[in-house]
Design an enzyme around this catalytic site. Structure first.
Site, short mmCIF file in Angstrom:
data_model
loop_
_atom_site.label_atom_id
_atom_site.label_comp_id
_atom_site.label_asym_id
_atom_site.label_seq_id
_atom_site.Cartn_x
_atom_site.Cartn_y
_atom_site.Cartn_z
N SER A 365 17.91 55.71 -5.79
CA SER A 365 17.17 56.68 -5.00
C SER A 365 17.96 57.96 -5.04
O SER A 365 19.11 57.99 -4.62
CB SER A 365 17.01 56.21 -3.56
OG SER A 365 16.55 57.29 -2.78
N ARG A 366 17.35 59.02 -5.55
CA ARG A 366 18.10 60.27 -5.70
C ARG A 366 18.18 61.03 -4.38
O ARG A 366 18.77 62.09 -4.33
CB ARG A 366 17.49 61.13 -6.80
CG ARG A 366 17.79 60.55 -8.19
CD ARG A 366 17.40 61.49 -9.29
NE ARG A 366 16.15 61.09 -9.90
CZ ARG A 366 16.03 60.12 -10.81
NH1 ARG A 366 17.09 59.45 -11.19
NH2 ARG A 366 14.86 59.82 -11.31
#
Ligand code: ATP
Ligand code: MG
Length: 508
Positions: A365-366
């Site tokens: 998850s950025r």
């Protein structure tokens, strides 16, 4: 006498009506269908119709202009092609395709044009908005900062999703992609989010199962189902994600937060390819037309977080199917590069009964930790690393005895993490449950318990915390933080429960 007054009245009102009437020439271009096949009609004589124009056919059917060629346009039909024949008249409505938006849609099952599929009445919409709308610009956006918890421990602890984020769910056939997204929708029963589930090219029975699950376990009164399933006209399947996004924007513009699940974009890409080939667009890589990236980018860019003064947010969970785990195929790579992260589901894990079968190594998850509640972030920090190390160690030690006690401890910890991360369906964990489990794990509370008892622990924990956790959980529930004292208390609470379930496990 009364007769003449009645006549006068009539005469007067008629005159007034005549005076009001505006007389003018009504010029309208009328096109003709030259051929029709496979859900596509070719039309001549509508040189001014723009791309995306809503077209009306003589028999009452509708469609939209999908490709413009010299002297001819190709229209994708929304209805059964059987009623449309060569020679039929077509008019340009002067408008684009629109969907109804607003509160009236909540709880409903609709087709992508907003027509009811649940046997209910036509929803009375506040507004009808175009299905294609511009995405918010960079300046208009706000930082993604609030969590959108899925209730699934492996996602919330390692790949936290924020409101306004776009997280791809990707995996092979039947690896639990839809189930994971449905879990996220169901978990929103604890929040104020509006959920929109868009089905593209799915089997009717699969869609039925999703709706039934949300009705049984979630908050269906805050959900909308937009269904363009495998049996629908290709035109309807094509517009479904765009229609869903417009419906979400209706809520966002009123300051609400919406979650949109698009199940799935691989099917959508296939529909797009089919229509493009039929309208004779030049095929590119894997026979997809050149604009396939732009198609999905302009769709997903519309999911964003706006500043509270302007509006709410749209969180998007698009789903993509891979073939033999190949993430570098054309459509999955496109989608991975458009979204802010991906949750990768793995067939082997699924087969080994590790469900949800999230591949911790490939998922990312950025936005991640920035949106986690501080309490969860403080206890989740090491889990991913510990788990990754365990997976490597397990591979190496499979062939021989383990010598060092440190390695043994690492493996024991890893086995408990794995047991925690597997989670049955419809058993979402709240922030306090997740925090308690991970705090106890980090403090070594679980190391001594039998691995087989972990599911029982997870299942009994919410009730246990509700009856005994009052004081310890007060600040966590209020502002999402966890002081050092409370953390100790929380670990101790879990330790008590561990003793209880371990005894149970020993008895059985
Ligand atoms: P498809 O490729 O057909 O769309 P999918 O990847 O969306 O499949 P699902 O339909 O969500 O997969 O799940 C496939 C099966 O796995 C379902 O029968 C479901 O009951 C089961 N399943 C999914 N997640 C879990 C879970 N966490 N625990 C137990 N069973 C699960
Ligand atoms: Mg599915």
């Amino acid at each position: 006498m009364s007769d003449t007054t009645a006549q006068d009245d009539w005469l007067q009102s008629s005159r007034a009506a005549v005076d009001r009437a505006e007389l003018a020439a009504d010029a309208r271009t009328i096109g003709r269908v030259t051929s029709v096949a496979d859900g596509i009609a070719r039309i001549s004589g509508l040189p001014e119709a723009p791309l995306g124009a809503l077209l009306r056919f003589e028999g009452g059917q509708t469609g939209f202009a999908q490709a413009l060629d010299a002297g001819e346009i190709s229209a994708v039909l929304f209805d059964d092609v059987n009623g449309v024949e060569a020679g039929h008249q077509v008019t340009d409505s002067g408008d684009v395709v629109r969907v109804p938006v607003g509160e009236a849609l909540l709880g409903r099952v609709l087709d992508p044009l907003g027509r009811p599929l649940d046997g209910g009445p036509m929803p009375e919409a506040e507004q009808r908005l175009p299905i294609e709308r511009p995405a918010p610009t960079i300046i208009e956006r706000d930082f993604v900062s609030e969590p959108m918890m899925t209730g699934v421990l492996v996602v919330d602890s390692m790949f936290a999703i924020g409101r306004g984020q776009r997280e791809l769910i990707v995996g092979d056939r039947a690896t639990g992609k839809t189930s994971l997204a449905v879990e996220a929708i169901i978990n929103q029963k604890h929040t104020d989010m509006v959920c929109i589930y868009v089905a593209v090219g799915q089997r009717a029975s699969a869609v039925e199962r999703v709706i039934a699950a949300v009705r049984e376990h979630g908050a269906p009164e805050r959900c909308i189902f937009v269904v363009g399933n495998a049996g629908s006209a290709p035109g309807l399947q094509w517009i479904a994600p765009f229609a869903g996004m417009t419906i979400a924007e209706g809520f966002r513009d009123k300051g609400q937060d919406a979650l949109i699940v698009i199940d799935d974009l691989t099917r959508h890409a296939a529909t797009h390819r089919e229509l493009a080939l039929l309208t004779r667009e030049p095929p590119g890589r894997e026979a997809y037309p050149g604009d396939i990236f732009y198609l999905h980018a302009r769709l997903l860019e519309r999911a964003a977080k706006l500043p509270r003064s302007v509006g709410g947010s749209i969180t998007a969970l698009p789903i993509a199917e891979t073939d033999a785990g190949n993430l570098s195929a054309y459509i999955p790579t496109n989608l991975i590069s458009i979204t802010d992260g991906q949750v990768v589901l793995n067939t082997q894990l699924f087969a080994a009964n590790q469900r949800p079968a999230v591949d911790v190594g490939l998922s990312v998850s950025r936005v991640g930790g920035k949106v986690q509640a501080p309490a969860l972030r403080s206890v989740a920090g090491r889990v991913r690393l510990d788990y990754a190390q365990f997976q490597e160690l397990e591979m190496f030690t499979r062939f021989g005895g383990i010598s060092s006690t440190r390695v043994k401890a690492q493996i024991a910890r890893g086995e408990r993490i794995r047991a925690l991360l597997g989670q049955p369906r419809y058993a979402g964990l709240r922030l306090e449950d997740q925090t308690a489990l991970l705090a106890a794990l980090a403090d070594g509370v679980l190391d001594g318990m039998p691995v087989e008892a972990v599911p029982a622990l997870r299942q009994r924990l919410p009730g246990w915390l509700d009856t005994r956790g009052g004081e310890v959980l007060a600040t966590l529930r209020a502002d999402g933080t966890l002081g050092a004292e409370d953390r100790k208390g929380l670990s101790a609470l879990v330790a008590e429960l561990v003793a209880v379930v371990a005894v149970r496990e020993a008895e059985t």
